[in-house]
Design a protein around this motif. Structure first.
Motif, PDB file in Angstrom:
ATOM      1  N   TRP A 176      -0.964  32.592   9.937  1.00 44.35           N
ATOM      2  CA  TRP A 176       0.222  33.464  10.693  1.00 44.35           C
ATOM      3  C   TRP A 176       0.940  34.219   9.388  1.00 44.35           C
ATOM      4  O   TRP A 176       1.194  35.454   9.620  1.00 44.35           O
ATOM      5  CB  TRP A 176       1.042  32.513  11.350  1.00 44.35           C
TER       6      TRP A 176
ATOM      7  N   GLU B 173      -0.651  37.151   8.156  1.00 43.77           N
ATOM      8  CA  GLU B 173      -0.436  38.273   9.102  1.00 43.77           C
ATOM      9  C   GLU B 173       0.716  39.088   9.153  1.00 43.77           C
ATOM     10  O   GLU B 173       0.941  40.309   9.208  1.00 43.77           O
ATOM     11  CB  GLU B 173      -0.994  37.798  10.454  1.00 43.77           C
ATOM     12  N   ARG B 174       1.758  38.260   9.056  1.00 47.49           N
ATOM     13  CA  ARG B 174       3.092  38.584   9.092  1.00 47.49           C
ATOM     14  C   ARG B 174       3.571  39.433   7.913  1.00 47.49           C
ATOM     15  O   ARG B 174       4.077  40.387   7.910  1.00 47.49           O
ATOM     16  CB  ARG B 174       4.255  37.578   9.164  1.00 47.49           C
TER      17      ARG B 174
ATOM     18  N   GLN C 218       1.722  42.947   8.230  1.00 44.51           N
ATOM     19  CA  GLN C 218       2.376  43.812   9.145  1.00 44.51           C
ATOM     20  C   GLN C 218       3.766  44.459   8.696  1.00 44.51           C
ATOM     21  O   GLN C 218       4.039  45.547   8.777  1.00 44.51           O
ATOM     22  CB  GLN C 218       2.788  43.087  10.535  1.00 44.51           C
ATOM     23  N   ARG C 219       4.396  43.363   7.964  1.00 44.28           N
ATOM     24  CA  ARG C 219       5.505  44.181   7.106  1.00 44.28           C
ATOM     25  C   ARG C 219       5.199  45.239   6.195  1.00 44.28           C
ATOM     26  O   ARG C 219       5.864  46.359   6.245  1.00 44.28           O
ATOM     27  CB  ARG C 219       6.282  42.996   6.420  1.00 44.28           C
TER      28      ARG C 219
END
Length: 66
Positions: A46, A49-50, A53-54
């Motif tokens: 997780w 993935e964050r 995305q950032r």
């Protein structure tokens, strides 16, 4: 620390005692360091993935793509 040592930016003086390259300390020969605790509360997938995305969002703001 190993990555910094591999790049000759930190030296092991004795077990648990390191000398940091002055380039990393603003020219100071001494600097305080603290161990960074492991964060077990986040799921690595997780968190990764964050970060992805950032990063993609930052590139998009610059008009670039990943």
């Amino acid at each position: 620390m190993k990555q910094l040592a591999d790049k000759n930016l930190v030296w092991l003086l004795e077990p648990g005692v390191y000398q940091i390259h002055p380039l990393l300390t603003g020219g100071k020969m001494r600097a305080n360091m603290a161990a960074v605790p492991r964060i077990d509360s986040l799921e690595p997938e997780w968190f990764g993935e964050r970060l992805r995305q950032r990063y993609e969002g930052q590139l998009a703001n610059l008009g670039l793509s990943a």
